[in-house]
Design an enzyme around this catalytic site. Structure first.
Site, PDB file in Angstrom:
ATOM      1  N   ASN A   9      53.424  33.050  22.701  1.00 41.77           N
ATOM      2  CA  ASN A   9      52.473  33.408  22.282  1.00 41.77           C
ATOM      3  C   ASN A   9      53.021  34.708  21.161  1.00 41.77           C
ATOM      4  O   ASN A   9      53.492  35.701  21.622  1.00 41.77           O
ATOM      5  CB  ASN A   9      51.659  34.267  23.053  1.00 41.77           C
ATOM      6  CG  ASN A   9      50.390  35.022  22.392  1.00 41.77           C
ATOM      7  OD1 ASN A   9      50.156  34.808  21.056  1.00 41.77           O
ATOM      8  ND2 ASN A   9      49.787  35.776  23.041  1.00 41.77           N
ATOM      9  N   TRP A  10      53.245  33.985  19.897  1.00 38.15           N
ATOM     10  CA  TRP A  10      53.907  34.815  18.774  1.00 38.15           C
ATOM     11  C   TRP A  10      53.065  36.108  18.246  1.00 38.15           C
ATOM     12  O   TRP A  10      53.585  36.965  17.741  1.00 38.15           O
ATOM     13  CB  TRP A  10      54.294  34.043  17.581  1.00 38.15           C
ATOM     14  CG  TRP A  10      55.407  33.163  18.053  1.00 38.15           C
ATOM     15  CD1 TRP A  10      55.989  33.113  18.955  1.00 38.15           C
ATOM     16  CD2 TRP A  10      55.823  32.205  16.826  1.00 38.15           C
ATOM     17  NE1 TRP A  10      57.049  31.818  18.760  1.00 38.15           N
ATOM     18  CE2 TRP A  10      57.010  31.584  17.511  1.00 38.15           C
ATOM     19  CE3 TRP A  10      55.507  31.896  15.374  1.00 38.15           C
ATOM     20  CZ2 TRP A  10      57.626  30.596  16.698  1.00 38.15           C
ATOM     21  CZ3 TRP A  10      56.408  31.207  14.821  1.00 38.15           C
ATOM     22  CH2 TRP A  10      57.302  30.277  15.626  1.00 38.15           C
ATOM     23  N   LYS A  11      51.853  35.790  18.672  1.00 38.48           N
ATOM     24  CA  LYS A  11      50.759  37.137  18.235  1.00 38.48           C
ATOM     25  C   LYS A  11      50.873  37.331  16.648  1.00 38.48           C
ATOM     26  O   LYS A  11      51.263  36.347  16.155  1.00 38.48           O
ATOM     27  CB  LYS A  11      51.054  38.488  18.853  1.00 38.48           C
ATOM     28  CG  LYS A  11      51.200  38.300  20.419  1.00 38.48           C
ATOM     29  CD  LYS A  11      51.267  39.440  21.360  1.00 38.48           C
ATOM     30  CE  LYS A  11      51.336  39.161  22.913  1.00 38.48           C
ATOM     31  NZ  LYS A  11      51.182  40.258  23.700  1.00 38.48           N
ATOM     32  N   HIS A  95      42.475  35.949  25.081  1.00 43.96           N
ATOM     33  CA  HIS A  95      43.481  36.798  25.280  1.00 43.96           C
ATOM     34  C   HIS A  95      43.106  38.370  25.546  1.00 43.96           C
ATOM     35  O   HIS A  95      42.292  38.782  24.971  1.00 43.96           O
ATOM     36  CB  HIS A  95      44.569  36.538  24.327  1.00 43.96           C
ATOM     37  CG  HIS A  95      45.900  37.354  24.424  1.00 43.96           C
ATOM     38  ND1 HIS A  95      46.004  38.781  24.204  1.00 43.96           N
ATOM     39  CD2 HIS A  95      47.138  36.959  25.002  1.00 43.96           C
ATOM     40  CE1 HIS A  95      47.283  39.245  24.659  1.00 43.96           C
ATOM     41  NE2 HIS A  95      48.043  37.991  25.166  1.00 43.96           N
ATOM     42  N   GLU A  97      44.412  40.972  24.251  1.00 41.53           N
ATOM     43  CA  GLU A  97      44.340  41.771  23.091  1.00 41.53           C
ATOM     44  C   GLU A  97      42.823  41.394  22.283  1.00 41.53           C
ATOM     45  O   GLU A  97      42.523  42.462  21.459  1.00 41.53           O
ATOM     46  CB  GLU A  97      45.708  41.591  22.546  1.00 41.53           C
ATOM     47  CG  GLU A  97      46.606  42.384  22.818  1.00 41.53           C
ATOM     48  CD  GLU A  97      47.819  41.696  22.640  1.00 41.53           C
ATOM     49  OE1 GLU A  97      48.185  40.732  21.878  1.00 41.53           O
ATOM     50  OE2 GLU A  97      48.906  41.897  23.500  1.00 41.53           O
ATOM     51  N   GLU A 167      47.190  37.353  33.075  1.00 38.65           N
ATOM     52  CA  GLU A 167      47.932  38.221  32.275  1.00 38.65           C
ATOM     53  C   GLU A 167      47.160  39.614  32.809  1.00 38.65           C
ATOM     54  O   GLU A 167      46.522  40.023  32.163  1.00 38.65           O
ATOM     55  CB  GLU A 167      47.869  37.912  31.067  1.00 38.65           C
ATOM     56  CG  GLU A 167      48.391  36.705  30.273  1.00 38.65           C
ATOM     57  CD  GLU A 167      48.787  36.652  28.868  1.00 38.65           C
ATOM     58  OE1 GLU A 167      49.822  36.499  28.796  1.00 38.65           O
ATOM     59  OE2 GLU A 167      48.108  37.082  28.361  1.00 38.65           O
ATOM     60  N   GLY A 173      53.508  43.344  27.253  1.00 37.29           N
ATOM     61  CA  GLY A 173      54.306  44.147  26.361  1.00 37.29           C
ATOM     62  C   GLY A 173      54.828  45.410  26.762  1.00 37.29           C
ATOM     63  O   GLY A 173      55.331  46.276  26.150  1.00 37.29           O
ATOM     64  N   SER A 213      55.208  40.476  30.239  1.00 36.46           N
ATOM     65  CA  SER A 213      56.712  40.814  30.118  1.00 36.46           C
ATOM     66  C   SER A 213      57.516  39.643  31.029  1.00 36.46           C
ATOM     67  O   SER A 213      58.451  39.973  31.690  1.00 36.46           O
ATOM     68  CB  SER A 213      56.629  42.173  30.895  1.00 36.46           C
ATOM     69  OG  SER A 213      56.310  43.334  30.091  1.00 36.46           O
ATOM     70  N   GLY A 234      55.230  36.379  25.425  1.00 39.57           N
ATOM     71  CA  GLY A 234      54.871  37.009  24.093  1.00 39.57           C
ATOM     72  C   GLY A 234      56.299  37.585  23.649  1.00 39.57           C
ATOM     73  O   GLY A 234      57.042  36.638  22.812  1.00 39.57           O
ATOM     74  N   GLY A 235      56.647  38.635  23.735  1.00 34.80           N
ATOM     75  CA  GLY A 235      57.711  39.227  22.998  1.00 34.80           C
ATOM     76  C   GLY A 235      58.994  38.588  23.390  1.00 34.80           C
ATOM     77  O   GLY A 235      59.916  38.175  22.097  1.00 34.80           O
TER      78      GLY A 235
HETATM   79  P1  PGA Z   1      54.566  39.863  26.468  1.00 37.00           P
HETATM   80  O1  PGA Z   1      53.113  39.016  26.190  1.00 37.00           O
HETATM   81  O2  PGA Z   1      55.419  38.724  27.107  1.00 37.00           O
HETATM   82  O3  PGA Z   1      55.135  40.402  25.274  1.00 37.00           O
HETATM   83  O4  PGA Z   1      54.083  40.772  27.594  1.00 37.00           O
HETATM   84  C1  PGA Z   1      52.480  38.105  26.845  1.00 37.00           C
HETATM   85  C2  PGA Z   1      51.067  37.783  26.328  1.00 37.00           C
HETATM   86  O5  PGA Z   1      50.271  38.859  25.700  1.00 37.00           O
HETATM   87  O6  PGA Z   1      50.675  36.699  26.276  1.00 37.00           O
END
Ligand code: PGA
Length: 255
Positions: A9-11, A95, A97, A167, A173, A213, A234-235
């Site tokens: 997930n590149w956001k 998600h 966010e 999640e 993050g 994470s 994500g990251g």
């Molecule tokens: P993260 O994000 O790996 O940076 O914690 C995961 C996500 O929000 O899908």
């Protein structure tokens, strides 16, 4: 045995140019064995370009969000068919966010799930509790409600491709991942709840990903848990080396 799914997930990261560089590199280096399914969710602007590079490879493309209506006066929004035609086979829905920064509710999540299923996109439905909810012992209540409301009027036959991602909001993050035991405990509850809402066989076949994470150094212990069927990253997915390592370590758990 379910094929694990590892989704990036590149956001809001990577331009088209950056996407193309990443896409060529990962396509050329991804082993062709198909014991793990790999999907990348770029920003909308890069989706078509990414799908072009991945065409003919085993790597899939996902939208990070969609609107529930097929078209209309919804400035800034993108529909299921638009994603599909641009090359997506999957879409992330609900998600945290989207829920916490953009006010999405369990009801909008449900409408989006219906739209994704109708367009034959594989939905990746995200659920998870906040730190305050965990600390007040509400984790299962919150997740149960997210599943129940998210899956309203969805029949088991419509949900055969459904993927759920657990999640925990406090792990996204932050560098603070859930422990393998915490993840397993919630994943087992999610599977039990899916059996009640949909069906026993659907629940046992449904892939439940862990996200929050995930890094090369923790993915193996997380994904060896009985009810963890892959990861939403994500990251650590933004860097080719790190994402390839995460995919490789998820694969090693299947043997
Ligand atoms: P993260 O994000 O790996 O940076 O914690 C995961 C996500 O929000 O899908």
């Amino acid at each position: 045995m379910k094929t694990p799914l590892v989704a990036a997930n590149w956001k809001m990261h990577k331009t088209v140019r950056e996407t193309l560089r990443y896409a060529h590199s990962i396509r050329d280096r991804m082993p062709t064995v198909n014991d793990v399914e790999v999907v990348v969710a770029p920003p909308f602007t890069a989706l078509h370009a990414l799908a072009g590079v991945f065409a003919g490879s085993a790597i899939g493309v996902a939208g990070q969000n969609l609107h529930s209506e097929p078209h209309g006066a919804f400035t800034g929004e993108v529909s299921a068919n638009m994603l599909k035609e641009a090359g997506a086979g999957y879409v992330i829905i609900g998600h945290s966010e989207r829920r916490h920064l953009f006010g999405e509710t369990n009801e909008t999540t449900n409408a989006k799930l219906h739209a994704a299923i109708k367009a034959e996109l594989v939905p990746i439905l995200c659920v998870g509790e906040t730190l305050a909810e965990r600390e007040s012992n509400e984790t299962f209540t919150v997740i149960s409600r997210q599943l129940e409301s998210g899956l309203v009027d969805i029949s088991p036959s419509q949900a055969t491709a459904l993927v759920v991602a657990y999640e925990p909001v406090w792990a996204i993050g932050t560098g603070q991942n859930a422990t393998p035991e915490q993840a397993q405990e919630v994943h087992a509850q999610i599977r039990k709840r899916l059996a009640q809402i949909l069906s026993e066989s659907l629940a046992s076949g449904c892939r439940i990903l862990y996200g929050g994470s995930v890094k090369p150094n923790n993915v193996h212990t997380l994904s060896t848990q009985l009810d963890v069927d892959g990861a939403l990253v994500g990251g650590a997915s933004l860097d080719v080396e790190s994402f390839l390592e995460i995919v490789a370590k998820s694969r090693a758990t299947t043997v």
